[in-house]
Design an enzyme around this catalytic site. Sequence first.
Site, short mmCIF file in Angstrom:
data_model
loop_
_atom_site.label_atom_id
_atom_site.label_comp_id
_atom_site.label_asym_id
_atom_site.label_seq_id
_atom_site.Cartn_x
_atom_site.Cartn_y
_atom_site.Cartn_z
N TYR A 164 0.84 -1.21 0.00
CA TYR A 164 0.00 0.00 0.00
C TYR A 164 0.88 1.26 0.00
O TYR A 164 0.70 2.15 -0.84
CB TYR A 164 -0.91 0.00 1.23
CG TYR A 164 -1.77 1.24 1.35
CD1 TYR A 164 -2.95 1.36 0.61
CD2 TYR A 164 -1.41 2.28 2.20
CE1 TYR A 164 -3.74 2.49 0.72
CE2 TYR A 164 -2.19 3.41 2.31
CZ TYR A 164 -3.36 3.52 1.57
OH TYR A 164 -4.13 4.65 1.67
N LYS A 168 1.38 4.22 -3.03
CA LYS A 168 1.06 5.64 -2.87
C LYS A 168 2.31 6.51 -3.10
O LYS A 168 2.20 7.64 -3.59
CB LYS A 168 0.46 5.91 -1.49
CG LYS A 168 -0.89 5.22 -1.26
CD LYS A 168 -1.98 5.77 -2.19
CE LYS A 168 -3.35 5.23 -1.84
NZ LYS A 168 -4.43 5.77 -2.68
N1 LIG Z 1 -9.33 6.27 5.17
C1 LIG Z 1 -8.10 6.68 5.40
O1 LIG Z 1 -7.69 6.82 6.57
C2 LIG Z 1 -7.17 7.00 4.24
C3 LIG Z 1 -5.90 7.54 4.56
C4 LIG Z 1 -5.04 7.86 3.52
C5 LIG Z 1 -5.44 7.69 2.20
N2 LIG Z 1 -6.68 7.16 1.92
C6 LIG Z 1 -7.04 6.98 0.51
O2 LIG Z 1 -8.29 7.59 0.24
C7 LIG Z 1 -8.97 6.88 -0.81
C8 LIG Z 1 -10.37 6.51 -0.35
O3 LIG Z 1 -10.25 5.70 0.81
P1 LIG Z 1 -11.47 5.28 1.75
O4 LIG Z 1 -10.96 5.33 3.13
O5 LIG Z 1 -12.70 6.00 1.36
O6 LIG Z 1 -11.59 3.72 1.36
P2 LIG Z 1 -12.86 2.75 1.33
O7 LIG Z 1 -13.88 3.20 2.30
O8 LIG Z 1 -12.30 1.39 1.42
O9 LIG Z 1 -13.46 3.00 -0.16
C9 LIG Z 1 -12.68 2.64 -1.27
C10 LIG Z 1 -13.45 2.94 -2.52
O10 LIG Z 1 -12.62 2.57 -3.63
C11 LIG Z 1 -13.41 1.74 -4.48
N3 LIG Z 1 -12.62 0.85 -5.31
C12 LIG Z 1 -11.74 -0.11 -4.93
N4 LIG Z 1 -11.27 -0.75 -6.01
C13 LIG Z 1 -11.85 -0.19 -7.08
C14 LIG Z 1 -11.78 -0.41 -8.49
N5 LIG Z 1 -11.02 -1.38 -9.01
N6 LIG Z 1 -12.50 0.39 -9.31
C15 LIG Z 1 -13.30 1.35 -8.80
N7 LIG Z 1 -13.43 1.60 -7.50
C16 LIG Z 1 -12.72 0.83 -6.65
C17 LIG Z 1 -14.34 0.99 -3.54
O11 LIG Z 1 -15.40 0.42 -4.26
P3 LIG Z 1 -16.14 -0.96 -3.79
O12 LIG Z 1 -17.23 -0.54 -2.85
O13 LIG Z 1 -16.65 -1.54 -5.06
O14 LIG Z 1 -15.11 -1.81 -3.12
C18 LIG Z 1 -14.75 2.15 -2.63
O15 LIG Z 1 -15.73 2.93 -3.25
C19 LIG Z 1 -8.10 5.67 -1.13
O16 LIG Z 1 -7.30 5.93 -2.25
C20 LIG Z 1 -7.23 5.53 0.12
O17 LIG Z 1 -6.01 4.87 -0.15
C21 LIG Z 1 -7.55 6.81 2.91
#
Ligand SMILES: NC(=O)c1ccc[n+]([C@@H]2O[C@H](COP(=O)([O-])OP(=O)(O)OC[C@H]3O[C@@H](n4cnc5c(N)ncnc54)[C@H](OP(=O)(O)O)[C@@H]3O)[C@@H](O)[C@H]2O)c1
Length: 241
Positions: A164, A168
Amino acid sequence: MSKLALITGANRGLGLETARQLGALGFEVLLGARDARAGAAAAAKLREQGVKAEALLLNVASEPSIAAAATEVAARYRSLDVLINNAGVLLDDHAKPPSAQSLDVWHRTFEINFFGTIAVTRAFLPLLRAAPAARIVNLSSRLASLTLHSDPSSSIYHSKDAAYNVSKTAVNAWTVSLAYELRDTPIKVNAAHPGHVKTDMGGESAPVELVDGAKTSVALATLGAEGPSGSFIYMGEVLPW
Ligand SMILES: NC(=O)c1ccc[n+]([C@@H]2O[C@H](COP(=O)([O-])OP(=O)(O)OC[C@H]3O[C@@H](n4cnc5c(N)ncnc54)[C@H](OP(=O)(O)O)[C@@H]3O)[C@@H](O)[C@H]2O)c1
Protein backbone atom coordinates in the site's frame (compact mmCIF):
# COMPACT_ATOMS: atom_id res chain seq x y z
CA MET A 1 -23.61 25.96 -16.24
CA SER A 2 -22.26 23.97 -13.29
CA LYS A 3 -18.78 22.51 -13.33
CA LEU A 4 -18.42 18.75 -13.76
CA ALA A 5 -16.43 16.52 -11.40
CA LEU A 6 -15.66 12.81 -11.68
CA ILE A 7 -14.66 10.96 -8.53
CA THR A 8 -13.52 7.34 -8.75
CA GLY A 9 -14.55 4.89 -6.02
CA ALA A 10 -17.36 7.24 -5.02
CA ASN A 11 -19.98 4.73 -3.91
CA ARG A 12 -18.78 4.85 -0.28
CA GLY A 13 -16.19 6.32 2.07
CA LEU A 14 -14.17 9.38 1.17
CA GLY A 15 -15.22 9.31 -2.49
CA LEU A 16 -18.91 9.59 -1.65
CA GLU A 17 -18.32 12.34 0.93
CA THR A 18 -16.10 14.27 -1.50
CA ALA A 19 -18.88 14.03 -4.10
CA ARG A 20 -21.40 15.28 -1.54
CA GLN A 21 -19.23 18.27 -0.63
CA LEU A 22 -18.46 19.20 -4.25
CA GLY A 23 -22.18 18.84 -5.01
CA ALA A 24 -22.98 21.24 -2.19
CA LEU A 25 -20.59 23.72 -3.83
CA GLY A 26 -22.65 23.50 -7.04
CA PHE A 27 -20.66 20.92 -8.99
CA GLU A 28 -22.43 18.29 -11.05
CA VAL A 29 -20.84 15.05 -9.86
CA LEU A 30 -20.23 11.75 -11.60
CA LEU A 31 -19.80 8.97 -9.06
CA GLY A 32 -17.43 6.37 -10.43
CA ALA A 33 -18.26 2.91 -9.09
CA ARG A 34 -17.20 -0.56 -10.19
CA ASP A 35 -20.53 -1.98 -9.03
CA ALA A 36 -23.47 -0.50 -10.95
CA ARG A 37 -25.96 -1.03 -8.14
CA ALA A 38 -23.73 0.47 -5.47
CA GLY A 39 -23.07 3.47 -7.74
CA ALA A 40 -26.76 3.99 -8.48
CA ALA A 41 -27.66 3.78 -4.78
CA ALA A 42 -24.98 6.32 -3.85
CA ALA A 43 -26.06 8.72 -6.59
CA ALA A 44 -29.71 8.42 -5.53
CA LYS A 45 -28.71 9.21 -1.94
CA LEU A 46 -26.93 12.40 -3.06
CA ARG A 47 -29.82 13.45 -5.31
CA GLU A 48 -32.12 13.18 -2.26
CA GLN A 49 -29.81 15.77 -0.64
CA GLY A 50 -30.20 18.10 -3.60
CA VAL A 51 -26.93 17.22 -5.35
CA LYS A 52 -26.82 16.89 -9.12
CA ALA A 53 -25.31 13.39 -9.10
CA GLU A 54 -25.12 10.43 -11.43
CA ALA A 55 -23.39 7.09 -11.24
CA LEU A 56 -20.76 6.14 -13.80
CA LEU A 57 -19.75 2.49 -14.13
CA LEU A 58 -15.98 2.61 -13.74
CA ASN A 59 -13.64 -0.15 -12.61
CA VAL A 60 -10.23 1.52 -12.47
CA ALA A 61 -8.53 -1.86 -12.83
CA SER A 62 -10.20 -2.57 -16.18
CA GLU A 63 -9.10 -0.82 -19.35
CA PRO A 64 -12.34 -1.65 -21.23
CA SER A 65 -14.36 -0.24 -18.32
CA ILE A 66 -12.28 2.96 -18.28
CA ALA A 67 -12.55 3.34 -22.05
CA ALA A 68 -16.33 2.85 -21.97
CA ALA A 69 -16.69 5.40 -19.16
CA ALA A 70 -14.57 7.98 -21.00
CA THR A 71 -16.56 7.43 -24.21
CA GLU A 72 -19.82 7.89 -22.32
CA VAL A 73 -18.71 11.11 -20.62
CA ALA A 74 -17.28 12.50 -23.89
CA ALA A 75 -20.58 11.81 -25.64
CA ARG A 76 -22.56 13.69 -23.01
CA TYR A 77 -20.25 16.53 -21.93
CA ARG A 78 -17.80 18.79 -23.69
CA SER A 79 -15.27 18.88 -20.88
CA LEU A 80 -14.40 17.70 -17.38
CA ASP A 81 -13.40 20.27 -14.72
CA VAL A 82 -12.28 17.94 -11.93
CA LEU A 83 -10.94 14.40 -11.78
CA ILE A 84 -10.39 12.86 -8.36
CA ASN A 85 -8.50 9.58 -8.45
CA ASN A 86 -9.91 8.34 -5.17
CA ALA A 87 -10.49 4.60 -5.66
CA GLY A 88 -8.02 2.62 -3.61
CA VAL A 89 -7.35 -0.58 -1.71
CA LEU A 90 -5.21 -1.62 1.25
CA LEU A 91 -4.61 -5.34 0.90
CA ASP A 92 -1.45 -5.89 2.97
CA ASP A 93 -1.50 -8.47 5.74
CA HIS A 94 -0.68 -6.26 8.75
CA ALA A 95 0.87 -9.21 10.57
CA LYS A 96 3.55 -9.65 7.91
CA PRO A 97 6.74 -7.66 7.32
CA PRO A 98 7.33 -6.01 3.91
CA SER A 99 9.26 -8.92 2.38
CA ALA A 100 6.54 -11.43 3.36
CA GLN A 101 3.65 -9.70 1.54
CA SER A 102 2.71 -11.92 -1.38
CA LEU A 103 3.50 -10.83 -4.90
CA ASP A 104 -0.21 -11.16 -5.62
CA VAL A 105 -0.93 -8.47 -3.01
CA TRP A 106 1.67 -6.20 -4.62
CA HIS A 107 0.20 -6.73 -8.09
CA ARG A 108 -3.44 -6.19 -7.04
CA THR A 109 -2.56 -3.13 -4.98
CA PHE A 110 -0.60 -1.50 -7.81
CA GLU A 111 -3.30 -2.43 -10.35
CA ILE A 112 -5.85 -0.26 -8.55
CA ASN A 113 -3.91 2.40 -6.62
CA PHE A 114 -1.20 3.15 -9.20
CA PHE A 115 -1.98 1.84 -12.69
CA GLY A 116 -5.67 2.65 -12.18
CA THR A 117 -4.81 6.27 -11.43
CA ILE A 118 -2.64 6.55 -14.55
CA ALA A 119 -5.11 4.76 -16.82
CA VAL A 120 -8.10 6.85 -15.71
CA THR A 121 -6.11 10.07 -16.04
CA ARG A 122 -4.90 9.18 -19.54
CA ALA A 123 -8.45 8.37 -20.64
CA PHE A 124 -9.96 11.60 -19.30
CA LEU A 125 -7.08 13.97 -20.10
CA PRO A 126 -8.59 15.14 -23.43
CA LEU A 127 -11.79 16.16 -21.58
CA LEU A 128 -9.76 17.79 -18.79
CA ARG A 129 -7.74 19.75 -21.36
CA ALA A 130 -11.02 20.95 -22.88
CA ALA A 131 -12.06 22.58 -19.56
CA PRO A 132 -10.94 26.16 -18.82
CA ALA A 133 -8.75 25.19 -15.82
CA ALA A 134 -9.09 21.57 -14.77
CA ARG A 135 -7.94 20.14 -11.45
CA ILE A 136 -6.67 16.60 -10.92
CA VAL A 137 -6.48 15.25 -7.38
CA ASN A 138 -4.70 11.98 -6.67
CA LEU A 139 -5.50 10.34 -3.34
CA SER A 140 -2.20 9.57 -1.74
CA SER A 141 -1.43 9.06 1.94
CA ARG A 142 1.00 10.29 4.54
CA LEU A 143 2.13 6.65 4.42
CA ALA A 144 3.62 7.45 0.99
CA SER A 145 6.25 9.72 2.51
CA LEU A 146 9.78 8.31 2.25
CA THR A 147 11.03 11.12 4.47
CA LEU A 148 8.66 10.16 7.30
CA HIS A 149 9.25 6.42 6.80
CA SER A 150 13.00 6.98 7.21
CA ASP A 151 12.60 9.00 10.41
CA PRO A 152 12.46 6.81 13.58
CA SER A 153 10.77 9.69 15.43
CA SER A 154 7.87 9.85 12.93
CA SER A 155 4.50 8.46 14.02
CA ILE A 156 4.33 6.38 10.82
CA TYR A 157 7.82 4.88 11.21
CA HIS A 158 6.42 1.48 12.18
CA SER A 159 3.47 1.55 9.74
CA LYS A 160 5.07 -0.60 7.07
CA ASP A 161 2.14 -1.93 5.01
CA ALA A 162 4.62 -2.02 2.19
CA ALA A 163 2.50 -2.72 -0.90
CA TYR A 164 0.00 0.00 0.00
CA ASN A 165 2.64 2.54 1.07
CA VAL A 166 4.84 2.03 -1.97
CA SER A 167 1.84 2.22 -4.34
CA LYS A 168 1.06 5.64 -2.87
CA THR A 169 4.73 6.72 -3.11
CA ALA A 170 4.44 5.81 -6.80
CA VAL A 171 1.25 7.89 -7.04
CA ASN A 172 3.22 10.83 -5.65
CA ALA A 173 5.98 10.35 -8.22
CA TRP A 174 3.38 10.17 -11.00
CA THR A 175 1.77 13.37 -9.67
CA VAL A 176 5.09 15.21 -9.96
CA SER A 177 5.66 13.86 -13.48
CA LEU A 178 2.21 14.83 -14.73
CA ALA A 179 2.37 18.27 -13.10
CA TYR A 180 5.64 18.81 -14.98
CA GLU A 181 4.03 17.76 -18.27
CA LEU A 182 1.10 20.13 -17.66
CA ARG A 183 3.15 23.02 -16.25
CA ASP A 184 2.37 25.36 -19.16
CA THR A 185 -1.36 24.64 -19.08
CA PRO A 186 -4.03 25.90 -16.61
CA ILE A 187 -4.39 22.33 -15.29
CA LYS A 188 -3.19 21.63 -11.76
CA VAL A 189 -2.44 18.17 -10.42
CA ASN A 190 -1.78 17.45 -6.77
CA ALA A 191 -1.55 14.56 -4.33
CA ALA A 192 -3.81 14.62 -1.26
CA HIS A 193 -3.47 13.02 2.15
CA PRO A 194 -7.01 12.95 3.59
CA GLY A 195 -5.95 12.27 7.19
CA HIS A 196 -6.49 8.98 9.00
CA VAL A 197 -10.22 8.86 8.39
CA LYS A 198 -13.12 6.78 9.73
CA THR A 199 -13.99 4.70 6.66
CA ASP A 200 -14.00 0.97 5.90
CA MET A 201 -10.30 1.37 5.06
CA GLY A 202 -9.34 3.73 7.88
CA GLY A 203 -11.25 1.79 10.55
CA GLU A 204 -13.72 2.82 13.24
CA SER A 205 -11.08 4.12 15.62
CA ALA A 206 -9.52 6.50 13.08
CA PRO A 207 -9.26 10.01 14.55
CA VAL A 208 -10.59 12.01 11.58
CA GLU A 209 -14.31 12.23 10.78
CA LEU A 210 -15.45 11.59 7.21
CA VAL A 211 -16.61 15.18 6.76
CA ASP A 212 -13.09 16.46 7.53
CA GLY A 213 -11.37 13.70 5.57
CA ALA A 214 -12.88 14.94 2.31
CA LYS A 215 -11.79 18.53 2.85
CA THR A 216 -8.29 18.27 1.36
CA SER A 217 -9.62 16.68 -1.86
CA VAL A 218 -12.31 19.36 -2.13
CA ALA A 219 -9.77 22.15 -1.53
CA LEU A 220 -7.42 20.78 -4.21
CA ALA A 221 -10.34 20.29 -6.62
CA THR A 222 -11.31 23.95 -6.23
CA LEU A 223 -7.83 25.55 -6.17
CA GLY A 224 -7.55 29.01 -7.65
CA ALA A 225 -5.04 29.97 -10.35
CA GLU A 226 -2.50 30.89 -7.66
CA GLY A 227 -2.63 27.40 -6.13
CA PRO A 228 0.17 24.82 -6.26
CA SER A 229 0.65 22.04 -8.79
CA GLY A 230 2.80 18.97 -8.22
CA SER A 231 2.43 19.22 -4.42
CA PHE A 232 1.61 16.76 -1.67
CA ILE A 233 -0.94 18.37 0.64
CA TYR A 234 -2.91 17.76 3.84
CA MET A 235 -5.32 20.46 4.98
CA GLY A 236 -3.40 23.23 3.24
CA GLU A 237 0.01 22.08 4.56
CA VAL A 238 2.72 20.66 2.31
CA LEU A 239 3.86 17.17 3.34
CA PRO A 240 7.42 15.87 2.84
CA TRP A 241 7.93 13.48 -0.09
N1 LIG B 1 -9.33 6.27 5.17
C1 LIG B 1 -8.10 6.68 5.40
O1 LIG B 1 -7.69 6.82 6.57
C2 LIG B 1 -7.17 7.00 4.24
C3 LIG B 1 -5.90 7.54 4.56
C4 LIG B 1 -5.04 7.86 3.52
C5 LIG B 1 -5.44 7.69 2.20
N2 LIG B 1 -6.68 7.16 1.92
C6 LIG B 1 -7.04 6.98 0.51
O2 LIG B 1 -8.29 7.59 0.24
C7 LIG B 1 -8.97 6.88 -0.81
C8 LIG B 1 -10.37 6.51 -0.35
O3 LIG B 1 -10.25 5.70 0.81
P1 LIG B 1 -11.47 5.28 1.75
O4 LIG B 1 -10.96 5.33 3.13
O5 LIG B 1 -12.70 6.00 1.36
O6 LIG B 1 -11.59 3.72 1.36
P2 LIG B 1 -12.86 2.75 1.33
O7 LIG B 1 -13.88 3.20 2.30
O8 LIG B 1 -12.30 1.39 1.42
O9 LIG B 1 -13.46 3.00 -0.16
C9 LIG B 1 -12.68 2.64 -1.27
C10 LIG B 1 -13.45 2.94 -2.52
O10 LIG B 1 -12.62 2.57 -3.63
C11 LIG B 1 -13.41 1.74 -4.48
N3 LIG B 1 -12.62 0.85 -5.31
C12 LIG B 1 -11.74 -0.11 -4.93
N4 LIG B 1 -11.27 -0.75 -6.01
C13 LIG B 1 -11.85 -0.19 -7.08
C14 LIG B 1 -11.78 -0.41 -8.49
N5 LIG B 1 -11.02 -1.38 -9.01
N6 LIG B 1 -12.50 0.39 -9.31
C15 LIG B 1 -13.30 1.35 -8.80
N7 LIG B 1 -13.43 1.60 -7.50
C16 LIG B 1 -12.72 0.83 -6.65
C17 LIG B 1 -14.34 0.99 -3.54
O11 LIG B 1 -15.40 0.42 -4.26
P3 LIG B 1 -16.14 -0.96 -3.79
O12 LIG B 1 -17.23 -0.54 -2.85
O13 LIG B 1 -16.65 -1.54 -5.06
O14 LIG B 1 -15.11 -1.81 -3.12
C18 LIG B 1 -14.75 2.15 -2.63
O15 LIG B 1 -15.73 2.93 -3.25
C19 LIG B 1 -8.10 5.67 -1.13
O16 LIG B 1 -7.30 5.93 -2.25
C20 LIG B 1 -7.23 5.53 0.12
O17 LIG B 1 -6.01 4.87 -0.15
C21 LIG B 1 -7.55 6.81 2.91
